[in-house]
Design an enzyme around this catalytic site. Sequence first.
Site, PDB file in Angstrom:
ATOM      1  N   CYS A   1      -3.358   3.992   9.584  1.00 27.34           N
ATOM      2  CA  CYS A   1      -2.063   3.501  10.077  1.00 27.34           C
ATOM      3  C   CYS A   1      -1.427   4.429  11.105  1.00 27.34           C
ATOM      4  CB  CYS A   1      -1.104   3.319   8.906  1.00 27.34           C
ATOM      5  SG  CYS A   1      -1.725   2.228   7.622  1.00 27.34           S
TER       6      CYS A   1
ATOM      7  N   CYS B   1       7.604   4.390   5.765  1.00 24.60           N
ATOM      8  CA  CYS B   1       6.790   4.093   4.583  1.00 24.60           C
ATOM      9  C   CYS B   1       7.645   3.727   3.399  1.00 24.60           C
ATOM     10  CB  CYS B   1       5.895   5.288   4.240  1.00 24.60           C
ATOM     11  SG  CYS B   1       6.781   6.734   3.623  1.00 24.60           S
TER      12      CYS B   1
ATOM     13  N   CYS C   1      -1.276   8.313   7.332  1.00 24.58           N
ATOM     14  CA  CYS C   1      -2.656   8.043   6.904  1.00 24.58           C
ATOM     15  C   CYS C   1      -3.487   7.601   8.111  1.00 24.58           C
ATOM     16  CB  CYS C   1      -2.653   6.936   5.869  1.00 24.58           C
ATOM     17  SG  CYS C   1      -1.664   7.295   4.408  1.00 24.58           S
TER      18      CYS C   1
ATOM     19  N   CYS D   1       0.837  -1.201   0.000  1.00 23.89           N
ATOM     20  CA  CYS D   1       0.000   0.000   0.000  1.00 23.89           C
ATOM     21  C   CYS D   1       0.873   1.254   0.000  1.00 23.89           C
ATOM     22  CB  CYS D   1      -0.936  -0.033   1.214  1.00 23.89           C
ATOM     23  SG  CYS D   1      -2.148   1.294   1.221  1.00 23.89           S
ATOM     24  N   CYS D   2       1.880   1.304   0.902  1.00 28.02           N
ATOM     25  CA  CYS D   2       2.791   2.452   0.910  1.00 28.02           C
ATOM     26  C   CYS D   2       3.559   2.532  -0.405  1.00 28.02           C
ATOM     27  CB  CYS D   2       3.789   2.333   2.065  1.00 28.02           C
ATOM     28  SG  CYS D   2       3.150   2.837   3.671  1.00 28.02           S
TER      29      CYS D   2
HETATM   30  S1  SF4 Z   1       0.384   4.658   5.644  1.00 29.27           S
HETATM   31 FE1  SF4 Z   1      -1.169   3.000   5.541  1.00 29.27          FE
HETATM   32  S2  SF4 Z   1      -2.869   3.757   4.255  1.00 29.27           S
HETATM   33 FE2  SF4 Z   1      -1.085   5.128   3.971  1.00 29.27          FE
HETATM   34  S3  SF4 Z   1      -0.089   4.376   2.164  1.00 29.27           S
HETATM   35 FE3  SF4 Z   1       0.941   3.369   3.905  1.00 29.27          FE
HETATM   36  S4  SF4 Z   1      -0.199   1.426   4.290  1.00 29.27           S
HETATM   37 FE4  SF4 Z   1      -1.434   2.719   2.898  1.00 29.27          FE
END
Ligand code: SF4
Length: 234
Positions: A207, A230, A204, A122-123
Amino acid sequence: MERTAQLTFSPPRRRPAGFDEATLAELNDRFEMAAPSQIVKWAVETFGQSLCLSASMADAVLIDIATQVDPHVEVIFLDTQYHFPETLVTLERIWDRYDLNLRIMRPEVPLDDRWRTDVDACCGVRRVDQLDRALEGKQAWMSGLRRSEAATRADARIVAVDRRGLVKINPLATWSDLDVSGYIDDHDVIVNPLVEQGYPSIGCWPCTRPVADGEEPRAGRWADLEKLECGIHL
Ligand code: SF4
């Protein structure tokens, strides 16, 4: 002014010449006691429009310093689509106050729940890939990373070469929390309201949790996981 994400691509980047280890060591020695504004001034004079600033919108300290040196410095905001509403309001306020040369990067994927199962992926798609795209054609970038934010950042250099071969500049690397709060008070800097609500490091919403007294500022990021970064600063 029309406010839309800019997802244009620039020509391929090349590693800036002359930034070998000896040069980096000399620069880091020189800047260890320097004011952030001096470091930004060097960066602007050295890289010109091939320089940008990546901002998280936790506060506008580095933006305040950088825009005094170069009001047109390009500011990058990675809109992961999972930011807290407070962060997006802070973005608007900072954008307005400084009339920023702002470039918002957004992922080319729809909203999903990948953060529930694979935070690295996701990151990767929502942060790292977007920064890679933003840095196309650049030679150098700045961030507000500080050594005091986490043990994993304690050795952060002021000037380094990142994994892309670009020069990475951390003008606030040596600043303590007190330095930051003092600058905010002295210069009436905009701060994300979440900071006052226990979020010294803001990512985010899925998280990030508030931290308790005595915890590291970044302890609330991916708090139940091994993940510490991240990936954009690696
Ligand atoms: S902090 Fe969480 S929601 Fe944001 S990009 Fe990374 S995994 Fe995805």
